[in-house]
Motif scaffolding. Structure first.
Motif, PDB file in Angstrom:
ATOM      1  N   ARG A  99       0.797  -1.225   0.000  1.00  0.00           N
ATOM      2  CA  ARG A  99       0.000   0.000   0.000  1.00  0.00           C
ATOM      3  C   ARG A  99       0.834   1.281   0.000  1.00  0.00           C
ATOM      4  N   LYS A 100       2.111   1.196   0.400  1.00  0.00           N
ATOM      5  CA  LYS A 100       2.914   2.396   0.498  1.00  0.00           C
ATOM      6  C   LYS A 100       3.083   3.054  -0.873  1.00  0.00           C
ATOM      7  N   ASP A 101       2.758   4.340  -0.959  1.00  0.00           N
ATOM      8  CA  ASP A 101       2.887   5.128  -2.194  1.00  0.00           C
ATOM      9  C   ASP A 101       2.031   4.571  -3.323  1.00  0.00           C
ATOM     10  N   SER A 102       0.997   3.798  -2.990  1.00  0.00           N
ATOM     11  CA  SER A 102       0.154   3.169  -4.012  1.00  0.00           C
ATOM     12  C   SER A 102      -1.283   3.655  -3.908  1.00  0.00           C
ATOM     13  N   ILE A 103      -1.971   3.592  -5.029  1.00  0.00           N
ATOM     14  CA  ILE A 103      -3.410   3.801  -5.061  1.00  0.00           C
ATOM     15  C   ILE A 103      -4.008   2.662  -5.888  1.00  0.00           C
ATOM     16  N   PHE A 104      -5.304   2.443  -5.718  1.00  0.00           N
ATOM     17  CA  PHE A 104      -5.968   1.393  -6.490  1.00  0.00           C
ATOM     18  C   PHE A 104      -6.515   1.974  -7.783  1.00  0.00           C
ATOM     19  N   VAL A 105      -5.983   1.478  -8.899  1.00  0.00           N
ATOM     20  CA  VAL A 105      -6.500   1.839 -10.222  1.00  0.00           C
ATOM     21  C   VAL A 105      -6.660   0.550 -11.014  1.00  0.00           C
ATOM     22  N   PRO A 106      -7.549   0.522 -11.995  1.00  0.00           N
ATOM     23  CA  PRO A 106      -7.778  -0.719 -12.727  1.00  0.00           C
ATOM     24  C   PRO A 106      -6.570  -1.137 -13.569  1.00  0.00           C
ATOM     25  N   PHE A 107      -6.332  -2.430 -13.579  1.00  0.00           N
ATOM     26  CA  PHE A 107      -5.399  -3.057 -14.514  1.00  0.00           C
ATOM     27  C   PHE A 107      -6.146  -4.229 -15.118  1.00  0.00           C
ATOM     28  N   PHE A 108      -6.449  -4.148 -16.404  1.00  0.00           N
ATOM     29  CA  PHE A 108      -7.332  -5.100 -17.069  1.00  0.00           C
ATOM     30  C   PHE A 108      -8.669  -5.189 -16.334  1.00  0.00           C
ATOM     31  N   GLY A 109      -9.139  -4.049 -15.843  1.00  0.00           N
ATOM     32  CA  GLY A 109     -10.443  -3.992 -15.198  1.00  0.00           C
ATOM     33  C   GLY A 109     -10.478  -4.430 -13.758  1.00  0.00           C
ATOM     34  N   VAL A 110      -9.331  -4.839 -13.209  1.00  0.00           N
ATOM     35  CA  VAL A 110      -9.260  -5.317 -11.825  1.00  0.00           C
ATOM     36  C   VAL A 110      -8.534  -4.263 -10.991  1.00  0.00           C
ATOM     37  N   PRO A 111      -9.112  -3.814  -9.858  1.00  0.00           N
ATOM     38  CA  PRO A 111      -8.396  -2.846  -9.016  1.00  0.00           C
ATOM     39  C   PRO A 111      -7.034  -3.404  -8.593  1.00  0.00           C
ATOM     40  N   ALA A 112      -5.977  -2.635  -8.870  1.00  0.00           N
ATOM     41  CA  ALA A 112      -4.620  -3.088  -8.584  1.00  0.00           C
ATOM     42  C   ALA A 112      -3.870  -1.991  -7.837  1.00  0.00           C
ATOM     43  N   ALA A 113      -3.209  -2.361  -6.744  1.00  0.00           N
ATOM     44  CA  ALA A 113      -2.382  -1.406  -6.008  1.00  0.00           C
ATOM     45  C   ALA A 113      -1.212  -1.001  -6.895  1.00  0.00           C
ATOM     46  N   THR A 114      -1.173   0.262  -7.277  1.00  0.00           N
ATOM     47  CA  THR A 114      -0.207   0.740  -8.263  1.00  0.00           C
ATOM     48  C   THR A 114       0.519   1.959  -7.710  1.00  0.00           C
ATOM     49  N   ILE A 115       1.848   1.913  -7.711  1.00  0.00           N
ATOM     50  CA  ILE A 115       2.595   3.042  -7.178  1.00  0.00           C
ATOM     51  C   ILE A 115       2.450   4.247  -8.112  1.00  0.00           C
ATOM     52  N   THR A 116       2.462   5.424  -7.516  1.00  0.00           N
ATOM     53  CA  THR A 116       2.227   6.671  -8.253  1.00  0.00           C
ATOM     54  C   THR A 116       3.531   7.368  -8.625  1.00  0.00           C
ATOM     55  N   GLY A 117       4.639   6.627  -8.519  1.00  0.00           N
ATOM     56  CA  GLY A 117       5.943   7.247  -8.706  1.00  0.00           C
ATOM     57  C   GLY A 117       6.181   7.843 -10.072  1.00  0.00           C
ATOM     58  N   LEU A 118       5.605   7.269 -11.119  1.00  0.00           N
ATOM     59  CA  LEU A 118       5.859   7.801 -12.462  1.00  0.00           C
ATOM     60  C   LEU A 118       5.423   9.250 -12.553  1.00  0.00           C
ATOM     61  N   SER A 119       4.234   9.543 -12.089  1.00  0.00           N
ATOM     62  CA  SER A 119       3.726  10.911 -12.121  1.00  0.00           C
ATOM     63  C   SER A 119       4.543  11.823 -11.209  1.00  0.00           C
ATOM     64  N   ARG A 120       4.819  11.362  -9.996  1.00  0.00           N
ATOM     65  CA  ARG A 120       5.526  12.207  -9.020  1.00  0.00           C
ATOM     66  C   ARG A 120       6.962  12.489  -9.446  1.00  0.00           C
ATOM     67  N   LEU A 121       7.681  11.469  -9.908  1.00  0.00           N
ATOM     68  CA  LEU A 121       9.076  11.655 -10.287  1.00  0.00           C
ATOM     69  C   LEU A 121       9.208  12.485 -11.559  1.00  0.00           C
ATOM     70  N   SER A 122       8.272  12.280 -12.491  1.00  0.00           N
ATOM     71  CA  SER A 122       8.286  13.093 -13.704  1.00  0.00           C
ATOM     72  C   SER A 122       8.121  14.564 -13.363  1.00  0.00           C
ATOM     73  N   ARG A 123       7.239  14.856 -12.408  1.00  0.00           N
ATOM     74  CA  ARG A 123       7.008  16.251 -12.007  1.00  0.00           C
ATOM     75  C   ARG A 123       8.222  16.819 -11.271  1.00  0.00           C
ATOM     76  N   LEU A 124       8.786  16.055 -10.337  1.00  0.00           N
ATOM     77  CA  LEU A 124       9.902  16.546  -9.538  1.00  0.00           C
ATOM     78  C   LEU A 124      11.146  16.821 -10.380  1.00  0.00           C
ATOM     79  N   ALA A 125      11.384  15.964 -11.367  1.00  0.00           N
ATOM     80  CA  ALA A 125      12.596  16.105 -12.182  1.00  0.00           C
ATOM     81  C   ALA A 125      12.357  16.878 -13.474  1.00  0.00           C
ATOM     82  N   GLY A 126      11.079  17.152 -13.801  1.00  0.00           N
ATOM     83  CA  GLY A 126      10.784  17.733 -15.108  1.00  0.00           C
ATOM     84  C   GLY A 126      11.148  16.782 -16.231  1.00  0.00           C
ATOM     85  N   ALA A 127      10.930  15.484 -15.984  1.00  0.00           N
ATOM     86  CA  ALA A 127      11.419  14.443 -16.886  1.00  0.00           C
ATOM     87  C   ALA A 127      10.384  14.051 -17.934  1.00  0.00           C
ATOM     88  N   ALA A 128      10.875  13.752 -19.119  1.00  0.00           N
ATOM     89  CA  ALA A 128      10.049  13.159 -20.167  1.00  0.00           C
ATOM     90  C   ALA A 128       9.901  11.670 -19.899  1.00  0.00           C
TER      91      ALA A 128
END
Length: 290
Positions: free
Chosen positions: A190-219
């Protein structure tokens, strides 16, 4: 026993890739019959993600998965001992210049690399072109940990961080010009994760891609490694940098990642890492799936 396994892999790495691939397929058939726990995990994942398939089709897909999984286990020997020239022949890197252009323009880069069976082969090939930053999870077996670490760091000047190190050193490394080879598609509780669908099934998914992209200004550059049939090698495919990412909505960004991943998985469903219990963390009140 661990040293015996490493010695066996060392011997196997001398084989031509088509022969090594055939041995890996044979290993996959053995695993199908004897790794009953993992077989159950794979079949459960496929039932959840591909409800449109009947039981026979799912079992056939699971068998194909064990075949490529067996290949990936034996072909890892190439990452540990094969010379640079051989790996360059075996692993092509499509659109490598796309990453070069972003870095040359001063833009930090996240290589979004999902858990397909060719993941480590692709990662080693990337390190032959770039000094990267990545997350390294230590192995419980000290012998295999040594060789896993060796395989991921033998070329160039690679920075391997522990997940416990947090975001700051990763962001710093990206801003210094190191692409981040990022694997955010597993269940990390659960740490740093939220539940979003993966193939229609709620899956605990870390949000790091969005957060790290914002912090670093990364593509964010999709980076998928495909295992080619018949011992033909591997191909790394990099996509166009994601437009309009990240947004102010972390949940929407994370859902976008999962939907993109679903699209790629459908192009080679047998190669996704189905032996992982992707849905082991459940929303409150939901029963266990494994």
């Amino acid at each position: 026993m661990s040293r015996v396994g490493v010695a066996a892999l060392w011997l196997l790495h001398w084989l031509p890739l088509p022969v090594l691939a055939a041995c890996g397929q044979a290993l996959g058939r053995v695993l199908w019959w004897f790794a009953r726990g993992r077989r159950s995990v794979v079949l459960t994942n496929l039932r959840l993600c591909f409800p449109e398939l009947d039981e026979g089709a799912r079992r056939a897909l699971a068998r194909r998965h064990f075949g490529v999984l067996g290949r990936s286990l034996l072909e890892r020997s190439l990452l540990w001992w094969a010379p640079r020239a051989r790996l360059l022949r075996l692993v092509s890197f499509a659109d490598e210049g796309r990453v070069d252009e972003l870095l040359a323009g001063g833009r930090p880069v996240i290589l979004l690399a999902p858990h397909f069976v060719g993941l480590d082969m692709g990662g080693t090939r990337v390190t032959m072109s770039f000094d990267i930053v990545s997350i390294y999870a230590r192995q419980s077996n000290a012998v295999f940990d040594r060789w896993f670490f060796h395989g991921r760091s033998r070329f160039g000047d690679q920075l391997l961080l522990a997940r416990e190190d947090g975001a700051r050193p990763t962001v710093k490394a990206m801003k210094a010009g190191r692409p981040f080879y990022y694997l955010p598609d597993m269940d990390y509780r659960r740490k740093d994760s939220i539940f979003v669908p993966f193939f229609g099934v709620p899956a605990a998914t870390i949000t790091g891609l969005s957060r790290l992209s914002r912090l670093a200004g990364a593509a964010v550059v999709p980076c998928v490694t495909r295992m080619l049939p018949g011992g033909q090698g591997y191909r790394i495919e990099t996509g166009e940098p994601w437009a309009d990412f990240p947004t102010d909505d972390v949940a929407a960004d994370t859902l976008r990642m999962n939907r993109w991943l679903e699209t790629v998985v459908r192009t080679m469903p047998e190669q996704y890492y189905w032996v992982h219990r992707r849905f082991k963390t459940r929303p409150p009140g939901e029963p266990r799936l494994y």
